[in-house]
Scaffold this motif. Structure first.
Motif, PDB file in Angstrom:
ATOM      1  N   THR A  17       0.858  -1.187   0.000  1.00 10.99           N
ATOM      2  CA  THR A  17       0.000   0.000   0.000  1.00 10.99           C
ATOM      3  C   THR A  17       0.888   1.229   0.000  1.00 10.99           C
ATOM      4  OG1 THR A  17      -0.114   0.064   2.413  1.00 10.99           O
ATOM      5  CG2 THR A  17      -1.900  -1.105   1.254  1.00 10.99           C
ATOM      6  N   GLY A  18       0.300   2.312  -0.418  1.00 15.67           N
ATOM      7  CA  GLY A  18       1.031   3.564  -0.439  1.00 15.67           C
ATOM      8  C   GLY A  18       0.131   4.725  -0.090  1.00 15.67           C
ATOM      9  N   HIS A  19       0.749   5.887   0.009  1.00 18.61           N
ATOM     10  CA  HIS A  19      -0.030   7.106   0.194  1.00 18.61           C
ATOM     11  C   HIS A  19       0.668   8.273  -0.495  1.00 18.61           C
ATOM     12  CE1 HIS A  19       2.559   7.222   3.880  1.00 18.61           C
ATOM     13  NE2 HIS A  19       2.614   8.495   3.593  1.00 18.61           N
ATOM     14  N   LEU A  20      -0.151   9.247  -0.843  1.00 20.27           N
ATOM     15  CA  LEU A  20       0.300  10.431  -1.572  1.00 20.27           C
ATOM     16  C   LEU A  20      -0.008  11.678  -0.752  1.00 20.27           C
ATOM     17  CD1 LEU A  20      -1.297   9.390  -4.956  1.00 20.27           C
ATOM     18  CD2 LEU A  20       1.138   9.328  -4.427  1.00 20.27           C
ATOM     19  N   GLN A  31      -4.587   7.360   0.397  1.00 20.06           N
ATOM     20  CA  GLN A  31      -4.268   5.968   0.084  1.00 20.06           C
ATOM     21  C   GLN A  31      -4.307   5.680  -1.407  1.00 20.06           C
ATOM     22  OE1 GLN A  31      -6.886   3.162   2.006  1.00 20.06           O
ATOM     23  NE2 GLN A  31      -6.391   1.579   0.543  1.00 20.06           N
ATOM     24  N   TYR A  32      -3.365   4.847  -1.848  1.00 19.20           N
ATOM     25  CA  TYR A  32      -3.441   4.225  -3.170  1.00 19.20           C
ATOM     26  C   TYR A  32      -2.826   2.840  -3.079  1.00 19.20           C
ATOM     27  CZ  TYR A  32       1.433   5.277  -4.741  1.00 19.20           C
ATOM     28  OH  TYR A  32       2.788   5.342  -4.908  1.00 19.20           O
ATOM     29  N   SER A  33      -3.271   1.979  -3.959  1.00 21.59           N
ATOM     30  CA  SER A  33      -2.830   0.583  -3.910  1.00 21.59           C
ATOM     31  C   SER A  33      -3.035  -0.059  -5.276  1.00 21.59           C
ATOM     32  CB  SER A  33      -3.643  -0.187  -2.867  1.00 21.59           C
ATOM     33  OG  SER A  33      -5.002  -0.283  -3.276  1.00 21.59           O
ATOM     34  N   PHE A  34      -2.605  -1.303  -5.397  1.00 26.24           N
ATOM     35  CA  PHE A  34      -2.849  -2.071  -6.617  1.00 26.24           C
ATOM     36  C   PHE A  34      -4.342  -2.116  -6.905  1.00 26.24           C
ATOM     37  CE2 PHE A  34      -3.882  -5.972  -8.848  1.00 26.24           C
ATOM     38  CZ  PHE A  34      -2.970  -5.981  -9.894  1.00 26.24           C
ATOM     39  N   LEU A  35      -5.150  -2.356  -5.869  1.00 24.79           N
ATOM     40  CA  LEU A  35      -6.602  -2.461  -6.069  1.00 24.79           C
ATOM     41  C   LEU A  35      -7.226  -1.127  -6.486  1.00 24.79           C
ATOM     42  CD1 LEU A  35      -7.652  -4.881  -3.183  1.00 24.79           C
ATOM     43  CD2 LEU A  35      -7.416  -5.377  -5.628  1.00 24.79           C
ATOM     44  N   SER A  36      -6.759  -0.010  -5.912  1.00 24.51           N
ATOM     45  CA  SER A  36      -7.342   1.278  -6.308  1.00 24.51           C
ATOM     46  C   SER A  36      -6.904   1.671  -7.711  1.00 24.51           C
ATOM     47  CB  SER A  36      -6.987   2.382  -5.306  1.00 24.51           C
ATOM     48  OG  SER A  36      -5.623   2.729  -5.359  1.00 24.51           O
ATOM     49  N   ARG A  37      -5.823   1.066  -8.185  1.00 23.95           N
ATOM     50  CA  ARG A  37      -5.335   1.390  -9.519  1.00 23.95           C
ATOM     51  C   ARG A  37      -5.907   0.466 -10.583  1.00 23.95           C
ATOM     52  NH1 ARG A  37       0.915   2.477 -11.349  1.00 23.95           N
ATOM     53  NH2 ARG A  37       0.344   3.651 -13.218  1.00 23.95           N
ATOM     54  N   PHE A  38      -5.986  -0.805 -10.290  1.00 22.75           N
ATOM     55  CA  PHE A  38      -6.352  -1.776 -11.320  1.00 22.75           C
ATOM     56  C   PHE A  38      -7.672  -2.495 -11.068  1.00 22.75           C
ATOM     57  CE2 PHE A  38      -1.656  -1.541 -11.361  1.00 22.75           C
ATOM     58  CZ  PHE A  38      -1.512  -1.009 -12.636  1.00 22.75           C
ATOM     59  N   ALA A  39      -8.342  -2.188  -9.968  1.00 23.48           N
ATOM     60  CA  ALA A  39      -9.637  -2.820  -9.665  1.00 23.48           C
ATOM     61  C   ALA A  39     -10.543  -1.750  -9.072  1.00 23.48           C
ATOM     62  CB  ALA A  39      -9.439  -4.005  -8.720  1.00 23.48           C
ATOM     63  N   GLU A  40     -11.285  -2.089  -8.067  1.00 24.70           N
ATOM     64  CA  GLU A  40     -12.228  -1.143  -7.461  1.00 24.70           C
ATOM     65  C   GLU A  40     -11.911  -0.885  -6.002  1.00 24.70           C
ATOM     66  OE1 GLU A  40     -14.513   0.541  -9.199  1.00 24.70           O
ATOM     67  OE2 GLU A  40     -13.792  -0.486 -10.989  1.00 24.70           O
ATOM     68  N   GLY A  41     -10.623  -0.837  -5.654  1.00 21.06           N
ATOM     69  CA  GLY A  41     -10.228  -0.598  -4.279  1.00 21.06           C
ATOM     70  C   GLY A  41     -10.427   0.844  -3.851  1.00 21.06           C
ATOM     71  N   VAL A  42     -10.360   1.060  -2.544  1.00 19.03           N
ATOM     72  CA  VAL A  42     -10.527   2.392  -1.964  1.00 19.03           C
ATOM     73  C   VAL A  42      -9.226   3.172  -2.149  1.00 19.03           C
ATOM     74  CG1 VAL A  42     -10.914   3.647   0.188  1.00 19.03           C
ATOM     75  CG2 VAL A  42     -12.190   1.546  -0.281  1.00 19.03           C
ATOM     76  N   GLY A  43      -9.344   4.415  -2.528  1.00 21.47           N
ATOM     77  CA  GLY A  43      -8.179   5.271  -2.697  1.00 21.47           C
ATOM     78  C   GLY A  43      -8.101   5.810  -4.112  1.00 21.47           C
ATOM     79  N   THR A  44      -7.037   6.519  -4.384  1.00 21.40           N
ATOM     80  CA  THR A  44      -6.848   7.130  -5.691  1.00 21.40           C
ATOM     81  C   THR A  44      -5.844   6.312  -6.498  1.00 21.40           C
ATOM     82  OG1 THR A  44      -6.483   9.238  -6.825  1.00 21.40           O
ATOM     83  CG2 THR A  44      -5.017   8.740  -4.960  1.00 21.40           C
TER      84      THR A  44
END
Length: 136
Positions: A17-20, A31-44
């Motif tokens: 996980t990461g944050h900006l 928050q940003y993550s693999f899921l927020s980038r390539f699926a429907e995860g929470v975050g940007t």
């Protein structure tokens, strides 16, 4: 003028996980993550942020172009869709609608094309990239 943002990442690319955080702290450990980038995860995600940057920059530039042409928009609404294909951003698609008293469709199109070509984020796509890398 210089602006900055910081990204922090912990763990693997897929499970980590990461944050900006932006200089203004509008994003503050967002928050940003693999899921927020390539699926429907929470975050940007980076593509969403690029889309926001391009939509915002273009819309502001269009306002200035319209003002120079003697028009003041009541409202401009721009959606930007970023296409990520095979690991590269291949398209930034702007879709703008405007409520502008007294303007013709032809003049609006001319002003919008000017803004698309000349806003700083549009120009960014062809800019030089610099890197400094160091181990902590």
């Amino acid at each position: 003028m210089k602006r900055n943002a910081t990204a922090v990442w912990n763990g693997t690319g897929k499970e980590g996980t990461g944050h900006l955080t932006t200089q203004s702290t509008t994003l503050d450990k967002t928050q940003y993550s693999f899921l927020s980038r390539f699926a429907e995860g929470v975050g940007t995600n980076p593509e969403e942020l690029v889309a926001a940057a391009h939509a915002g920059c273009f819309t502001m530039k269009l306002t200035f172009v319209l003002n120079e042409a003697g028009f003041t928009p009541d409202e401009l609404t721009t959606r930007c869709d970023i296409t990520l294909d095979n690991g590269a951003i291949t398209l930034s698609e702007l879709n703008v609608t405007g409520k502008i008293p007294g303007i013709t469709a032809e003049k609006f199109q001319e002003c919008a094309e000017n803004a698309k070509e000349n806003c700083p984020i549009s120009k960014l796509y062809n800019c030089e990239k610099k890197l400094t890398a160091a181990l902590a």
